[in-house]
Design a protein around this motif. Structure first.
Motif, PDB file in Angstrom:
ATOM      1  N   VAL A  10       0.782  -1.195  -0.035  1.00  0.00           N
ATOM      2  CA  VAL A  10       0.030   0.049  -0.078  1.00  0.00           C
ATOM      3  C   VAL A  10       1.018   1.443   0.130  1.00  0.00           C
ATOM      4  CG1 VAL A  10      -1.794   1.168   1.312  1.00  0.00           C
ATOM      5  CG2 VAL A  10      -1.665  -1.254   1.266  1.00  0.00           C
ATOM      6  N   PHE A  11       0.691   2.047  -0.882  1.00  0.00           N
ATOM      7  CA  PHE A  11       1.305   3.478  -0.851  1.00  0.00           C
ATOM      8  C   PHE A  11       0.591   4.379   0.026  1.00  0.00           C
ATOM      9  CE2 PHE A  11       3.067   1.471  -4.804  1.00  0.00           C
ATOM     10  CZ  PHE A  11       4.492   1.620  -4.470  1.00  0.00           C
ATOM     11  N   ASN A  12       1.437   5.380   0.519  1.00  0.00           N
ATOM     12  CA  ASN A  12       0.618   6.458   1.140  1.00  0.00           C
ATOM     13  C   ASN A  12      -0.361   5.976   2.128  1.00  0.00           C
ATOM     14  OD1 ASN A  12       2.303   8.208  -0.278  1.00  0.00           O
ATOM     15  ND2 ASN A  12       0.791   8.019  -1.896  1.00  0.00           N
ATOM     16  N   GLU A  13      -0.100   5.198   2.950  1.00  0.00           N
ATOM     17  CA  GLU A  13      -1.242   4.512   3.921  1.00  0.00           C
ATOM     18  C   GLU A  13      -1.585   5.350   4.773  1.00  0.00           C
ATOM     19  OE1 GLU A  13      -0.091   0.814   5.672  1.00  0.00           O
ATOM     20  OE2 GLU A  13      -2.065   0.099   5.858  1.00  0.00           O
ATOM     21  N   GLY A  39      -1.508  -6.369 -18.123  1.00  0.00           N
ATOM     22  CA  GLY A  39      -2.290  -5.579 -17.557  1.00  0.00           C
ATOM     23  C   GLY A  39      -2.509  -4.129 -17.531  1.00  0.00           C
ATOM     24  N   SER A  40      -3.496  -3.473 -17.108  1.00  0.00           N
ATOM     25  CA  SER A  40      -3.868  -2.013 -17.678  1.00  0.00           C
ATOM     26  C   SER A  40      -2.800  -1.154 -16.734  1.00  0.00           C
ATOM     27  CB  SER A  40      -5.137  -1.798 -17.272  1.00  0.00           C
ATOM     28  OG  SER A  40      -5.718  -2.231 -15.885  1.00  0.00           O
ATOM     29  N   ASN A  41      -2.884   0.008 -17.070  1.00  0.00           N
ATOM     30  CA  ASN A  41      -1.948   1.063 -16.345  1.00  0.00           C
ATOM     31  C   ASN A  41      -2.091   1.108 -14.888  1.00  0.00           C
ATOM     32  OD1 ASN A  41      -1.980   2.808 -19.267  1.00  0.00           O
ATOM     33  ND2 ASN A  41      -0.174   2.217 -18.410  1.00  0.00           N
ATOM     34  N   GLY A  42      -1.229   1.189 -14.046  1.00  0.00           N
ATOM     35  CA  GLY A  42      -1.619   1.244 -12.475  1.00  0.00           C
ATOM     36  C   GLY A  42      -2.106  -0.417 -12.036  1.00  0.00           C
ATOM     37  N   ALA A  43      -2.007  -1.473 -12.997  1.00  0.00           N
ATOM     38  CA  ALA A  43      -2.522  -2.690 -12.383  1.00  0.00           C
ATOM     39  C   ALA A  43      -1.302  -2.929 -11.278  1.00  0.00           C
ATOM     40  CB  ALA A  43      -2.419  -3.576 -13.347  1.00  0.00           C
ATOM     41  N   GLY A  44      -0.090  -2.411 -11.042  1.00  0.00           N
ATOM     42  CA  GLY A  44       0.533  -3.154  -9.948  1.00  0.00           C
ATOM     43  C   GLY A  44       1.921  -3.649 -10.704  1.00  0.00           C
ATOM     44  N   LYS A  45       1.989  -4.073 -11.782  1.00  0.00           N
ATOM     45  CA  LYS A  45       3.227  -4.734 -12.452  1.00  0.00           C
ATOM     46  C   LYS A  45       4.417  -4.330 -11.999  1.00  0.00           C
ATOM     47  CE  LYS A  45       1.698  -3.554 -16.512  1.00  0.00           C
ATOM     48  NZ  LYS A  45       0.775  -2.648 -16.333  1.00  0.00           N
ATOM     49  N   SER A  46       4.756  -3.073 -12.182  1.00  0.00           N
ATOM     50  CA  SER A  46       6.089  -2.672 -11.764  1.00  0.00           C
ATOM     51  C   SER A  46       6.477  -2.518 -10.365  1.00  0.00           C
ATOM     52  CB  SER A  46       6.373  -1.160 -12.255  1.00  0.00           C
ATOM     53  OG  SER A  46       6.065  -0.966 -13.809  1.00  0.00           O
ATOM     54  N   THR A  47       5.332  -2.345  -9.647  1.00  0.00           N
ATOM     55  CA  THR A  47       5.387  -2.421  -8.131  1.00  0.00           C
ATOM     56  C   THR A  47       5.889  -3.855  -7.728  1.00  0.00           C
ATOM     57  OG1 THR A  47       3.774  -0.640  -8.021  1.00  0.00           O
ATOM     58  CG2 THR A  47       4.196  -2.096  -5.791  1.00  0.00           C
ATOM     59  N   LEU A  48       5.162  -4.856  -8.638  1.00  0.00           N
ATOM     60  CA  LEU A  48       5.714  -6.286  -8.189  1.00  0.00           C
ATOM     61  C   LEU A  48       7.249  -6.535  -8.622  1.00  0.00           C
ATOM     62  CD1 LEU A  48       4.280  -8.933  -7.416  1.00  0.00           C
ATOM     63  CD2 LEU A  48       4.069  -9.438  -9.759  1.00  0.00           C
ATOM     64  N   ASP A 173      10.745  -5.318 -17.452  1.00  0.00           N
ATOM     65  CA  ASP A 173       9.526  -4.303 -17.292  1.00  0.00           C
ATOM     66  C   ASP A 173       9.410  -3.495 -18.457  1.00  0.00           C
ATOM     67  OD1 ASP A 173       7.542  -3.055 -16.460  1.00  0.00           O
ATOM     68  OD2 ASP A 173       8.200  -2.279 -14.441  1.00  0.00           O
ATOM     69  N   GLU A 174       8.466  -3.875 -19.426  1.00  0.00           N
ATOM     70  CA  GLU A 174       8.512  -3.169 -20.761  1.00  0.00           C
ATOM     71  C   GLU A 174       9.496  -2.763 -21.164  1.00  0.00           C
ATOM     72  OE1 GLU A 174       5.108  -0.347 -20.586  1.00  0.00           O
ATOM     73  OE2 GLU A 174       4.793  -1.006 -18.361  1.00  0.00           O
ATOM     74  N   HIS A 175      10.304  -3.682 -21.522  1.00  0.00           N
ATOM     75  CA  HIS A 175      11.736  -3.243 -21.891  1.00  0.00           C
ATOM     76  C   HIS A 175      11.900  -2.812 -23.260  1.00  0.00           C
ATOM     77  CE1 HIS A 175      11.910  -7.274 -22.951  1.00  0.00           C
ATOM     78  NE2 HIS A 175      13.296  -7.262 -23.402  1.00  0.00           N
ATOM     79  N   THR A 206       4.716  -6.594 -20.351  1.00  0.00           N
ATOM     80  CA  THR A 206       4.453  -6.069 -21.808  1.00  0.00           C
ATOM     81  C   THR A 206       2.916  -5.541 -21.767  1.00  0.00           C
ATOM     82  OG1 THR A 206       4.663  -6.361 -24.173  1.00  0.00           O
ATOM     83  CG2 THR A 206       4.170  -8.053 -22.690  1.00  0.00           C
ATOM     84  N   HIS A 207       3.147  -4.500 -22.693  1.00  0.00           N
ATOM     85  CA  HIS A 207       1.717  -3.944 -23.041  1.00  0.00           C
ATOM     86  C   HIS A 207       1.191  -4.473 -24.321  1.00  0.00           C
ATOM     87  CE1 HIS A 207       0.237  -1.331 -19.793  1.00  0.00           C
ATOM     88  NE2 HIS A 207       1.387  -0.870 -19.645  1.00  0.00           N
ATOM     89  N   ASN A 208       2.062  -5.431 -24.944  1.00  0.00           N
ATOM     90  CA  ASN A 208       1.810  -5.966 -26.347  1.00  0.00           C
ATOM     91  C   ASN A 208       1.159  -7.276 -26.197  1.00  0.00           C
ATOM     92  OD1 ASN A 208       2.112  -7.028 -28.866  1.00  0.00           O
ATOM     93  ND2 ASN A 208       3.657  -6.084 -29.471  1.00  0.00           N
TER      94      ASN A 208
HETATM   95  N1  LIG Z   1       6.130   5.460  -5.318  1.00  0.00           N
HETATM   96  C1  LIG Z   1       4.882   5.569  -5.374  1.00  0.00           C
HETATM   97  N2  LIG Z   1       3.861   6.196  -4.557  1.00  0.00           N
HETATM   98  C2  LIG Z   1       2.607   6.299  -4.555  1.00  0.00           C
HETATM   99  N3  LIG Z   1       1.947   5.602  -5.528  1.00  0.00           N
HETATM  100  C3  LIG Z   1       2.552   4.720  -6.431  1.00  0.00           C
HETATM  101  C4  LIG Z   1       4.183   4.496  -6.109  1.00  0.00           C
HETATM  102  N4  LIG Z   1       4.463   3.705  -7.162  1.00  0.00           N
HETATM  103  C5  LIG Z   1       3.280   3.108  -7.592  1.00  0.00           C
HETATM  104  N5  LIG Z   1       2.073   3.816  -7.056  1.00  0.00           N
HETATM  105  C6  LIG Z   1       0.782   3.509  -7.548  1.00  0.00           C
HETATM  106  O1  LIG Z   1       0.575   1.975  -7.508  1.00  0.00           O
HETATM  107  C7  LIG Z   1      -0.135   1.734  -8.495  1.00  0.00           C
HETATM  108  C8  LIG Z   1       0.584   0.682  -9.164  1.00  0.00           C
HETATM  109  O2  LIG Z   1       1.683   1.169 -10.170  1.00  0.00           O
HETATM  110  P1  LIG Z   1       2.516   0.527 -10.903  1.00  0.00           P
HETATM  111  O3  LIG Z   1       3.642   1.220 -11.332  1.00  0.00           O
HETATM  112  O4  LIG Z   1       2.879  -0.930 -10.369  1.00  0.00           O
HETATM  113  O5  LIG Z   1       1.705  -0.105 -12.172  1.00  0.00           O
HETATM  114  P2  LIG Z   1       2.009  -0.697 -13.628  1.00  0.00           P
HETATM  115  O6  LIG Z   1       1.165  -1.706 -13.686  1.00  0.00           O
HETATM  116  O7  LIG Z   1       3.302  -0.707 -13.702  1.00  0.00           O
HETATM  117  O8  LIG Z   1       1.549   0.349 -14.477  1.00  0.00           O
HETATM  118  P3  LIG Z   1       1.998   0.888 -15.890  1.00  0.00           P
HETATM  119  O9  LIG Z   1       1.488  -0.121 -16.876  1.00  0.00           O
HETATM  120  O10 LIG Z   1       1.556   2.328 -16.083  1.00  0.00           O
HETATM  121  O11 LIG Z   1       3.434   0.801 -15.844  1.00  0.00           O
HETATM  122  C9  LIG Z   1      -0.355   2.883  -9.308  1.00  0.00           C
HETATM  123  O12 LIG Z   1      -1.590   3.416  -8.921  1.00  0.00           O
HETATM  124  C10 LIG Z   1       0.569   4.129  -9.072  1.00  0.00           C
HETATM  125  O13 LIG Z   1      -0.061   5.125  -9.065  1.00  0.00           O
END
Ligand SMILES: Nc1ncnc2c1ncn2[C@@H]1O[C@H](COP(=O)(O)OP(=O)(O)OP(=O)(O)O)[C@@H](O)[C@H]1O
Ligand SMILES: [Mg+2]
Lengths: 265, 330
Positions: A10-13, A39-48, A173-175, A206-208
């Motif tokens: 969770v970000f900014n809990e 997965g769509s933008n913001g799905a959490g892929k990069s966070t993972l 990650d979307e390289h 990937t988004h493709n």
């Molecule tokens: N450092 C951060 N601080 C606050 N919120 C964050 C942070 N990093 C990511 N988020 C939020 O967490 C959610 C997941 O983000 P993430 O970057 O993992 O998505 P993504 O699946 O990689 O999207 P994209 O396809 O756009 O790259 C998003 O809503 C994003 O705004």
């Protein structure tokens, strides 16, 4: 082998900007698995990806690599097991250093750094041989600054730097996202080649969709911080973009309906 | 002029330290103003108390290393930004330096120093005659060549050491840390320790330079480090502008050259009737400003001229294409 156990983030809990990025991710990759992630933008892929690599630490859950709990290891310590290529071609290389120096840095990923020469004659020969597999002519430009390379060349080099030391887990990650179609195709082809050559356990965002279906032996779809769809083996081979979209609509649609039910009650 | 070159070579060691933090680590480290005096004070106090001047200089080097390490820890473990970490250390060192010396100035005039030792050995060997012979055609004969030659050797040794270090596995990681820090962590190098080590080494060189300057000038003073970072930067920037910085080995040459050129410019400036010794810092600041602004302005001017030339070329013959005529009428 990579195991993710009930990962949440969770970000900014507790603030108005609170954002649940991951909700209980469970995922196991067997050695040699090549999993594509859509997965769509913001799905959490990069966070993972960042949680696997140790750049971010999860709120709850564990990351295991090769049967070892690495959740407490810092990014640089965990990097012994992990190769990584980022979306931004600038992110994976040191622009003011030469190609061979960048490769020397990557060469030491799994070894202790000492006060012996970073680029020896022997290593240089080996770098040259490895660069040749890219077919970009970089083997003749060992002393060129990496900042002078094109985005595609840099990304191919990043990929080589991440893989030639045979990491236990490869994270992509979307390289190819920042490259033009021809270059993206080239880097994708190289990715396939290297993953197969070293039998690397790989997670590729990937988004493709077409690419996600074509590559690898497993596919997962993420949305709202969860894995909402997974396919492997025969099921994955039979996937089409239409079927994937359909599945997404079905799952998201029902969730949407249940969300509405919750709100109206 | 001769003494400017001598001084330039001694300050070159400090400038190489600044090069390491400022250019290699991309860390604008203001600790320098304090650690330079720390080096001078430690050496001076030890010498006054009868220590061997070479051992005293080595102790100064270690004290500088410790100061740099602390700045590095403030930044990496204390998460304080680079500028502020350096400023905090600089101000803390001011008091520490006073404590080390016990007063604000320690004279070394009657003491045996590295400089007097070397000069004595040199005289005994009768080397001055040989050097004077070498340049006899110019009719120029300095007091002694000992300082110039020995300090040139020190500066070259430091340069050689840096060149070598930055080519090792650790050195490559150090350089990459200044170039692309997040990437270095993904190749399993601990950037925190690299920064701490790099700043330690940088300030060790600065302190060694301070120790030598104190022995050369015959005193250590608590105010002698004021603006030292700017002098270091002046040397690096002037050197790079004049001699280029394509590789590390080239850049370290340039820094030594820059340190000498800076002393020469300063000496020339002070010959101007109107200027006094108190104006040194102002002159230094002006030199750095010029070294920063002039190359940029020249490059911008070149670019403007290139564009003008291109426009003229287009106007002359290549305007056949309708698109371009249209474009001009806009
Ligand atoms: N450092 C951060 N601080 C606050 N919120 C964050 C942070 N990093 C990511 N988020 C939020 O967490 C959610 C997941 O983000 P993430 O970057 O993992 O998505 P993504 O699946 O990689 O999207 P994209 O396809 O756009 O790259 C998003 O809503 C994003 O705004
Ligand atoms: Mg992303």
């Amino acid at each position: 082998m990579l195991e993710l156990k009930r990962i949440t983030k969770v970000f900014n809990e507790g603030t108005a900007d609170e954002k649940i990025a991951l909700r209980g991710i469970d995922l196991t990759l067997a050695p040699g698995d090549f999993v594509t992630v859509i997965g769509s933008n913001g799905a959490g892929k990069s966070t993972l990806m960042n949680i696997i690599s140790g750049r971010l630490s999860p709120d709850t859950g564990e990351v295991w690599i090769n049967g070892r709990d690495v959740t407490a290891l810092k990014e640089h310590a965990r990097a012994r097991y992990i190769g990584r290529v980022f979306q931004d071609p600038m992110a994976g290389t040191a622009p003011h250093m030469t190609i061979e120096e960048n490769l020397a840095l990557a060469y030491n990923r799994t070894k202790r750094r000492t006060l012996s020469l970073g680029v020896t004659k022997q290593k240089r020969e080996w770098f040259r041989e490895t660069l040749r597999t890219l077919h970009l002519g970089l083997e003749d430009r060992l002393a060129a600054k990496v900042g002078l390379l094109s985005g595609g060349e840099r990304q191919a080099l990043s990929l080589l730097m991440a893989t030639f030391t045979k990491p236990d887990v490869l994270l992509l990650d979307e390289h190819t996202a920042a490259l033009d179609p021809a270059r993206a195709e080239l880097v994708t082809e190289l990715t396939k080649q290297m993953v197969e050559q070293h039998r690397l356990t790989t997670l590729m965002v990937t988004h493709n969709m077409e690419q996600a279906i074509r590559l690898g032996n497993r596919l997962i779809m993420m949305d709202g911080g969860q894995i909402i769809f997974a396919a492997e083996g025969k099921e994955k081979e039979e996937l089409t973009v239409e079927r994937l979209l359909e599945a997404f609509q079905r799952i998201r649609g029902s969730q949407f309906a249940s969300d509405r039910a919750v709100l109206s009650s | 002029m001769f003494s400017s070159v001598e001084a330039g070579l001694i300050y070159a060691v400090m400038a190489l330290g600044v090069y390491l933090s400022f250019r290699i680590l991309d860390f604008p480290d203001l600790t320098v103003d304090g650690s330079f005096v720390t080096g001078a004070s430690v050496a001076a106090v030890l010498i006054v108390n009868g220590a061997n001047p070479f051992a005293a200089s080595a102790a100064a080097l270690l004290a500088g290393f410790a100061a740099g390490v602390l700045t590095g820890l403030l930044h990496t473990k204390g998460k304080i930004n680079p500028l502020l970490s350096g400023i905090l250390m600089m101000i803390a060192l001011y008091s520490i330096n006073l404590r080390i010396m016990g007063k604000s100035n320690v004279p070394l005039l009657q003491q045996e120093t590295v400089i007097t030792n070397i000069t004595a050995v040199w005289r005994q060997a009768g080397l001055d005659a040989a050097f004077n012979q070498l340049v006899s055609f110019t009719g120029f004969a300095p007091r002694t060549w000992a300082v110039l030659v020995s300090m040139a050797i020190v500066a070259l040794m430091v340069k050689g050491l840096l060149d070598w270090l930055l080519k090792t596995e650790v050195g490559i990681a150090l350089r990459a840390t200044g170039d692309n820090k997040p990437m270095v962590a993904s190749f399993s190098a601990n950037t925190d320790w690299l920064i701490v080590f790099g700043l330690g080494l940088s300030n060790a060189l600065v302190a060694l330079s301070g120790a030598l300057v104190a022995q050369y000038g015959g005193f250590s003073d608590v105010g002698m480090g004021i603006g030292m970072i700017v002098i270091g930067l002046a040397s690096v920037i002037i050197g790079e502008a004049l001699f280029g910085a394509r590789s590390v080995a080239r850049a370290t040459w340039a820094v030594i050259g820059g340190a000498i050129v800076y002393r020469l410019i300063l000496a020339l400036a002070l010959r101007v009737e109107f200027l006094e010794t108190g104006d040194v810092k102002l002159i230094t600041a002006l030199i750095v400003m010029m070294a920063l602004v002039v190359p940029n302005t020249l490059a911008a001017q070149k670019e403007r001229q290139r564009k003008k030339r291109r426009v003229r070329q287009l106007e002359r013959g290549e305007t056949v294409a309708g698109a371009e005529t249209n474009y001009k009428s806009v």
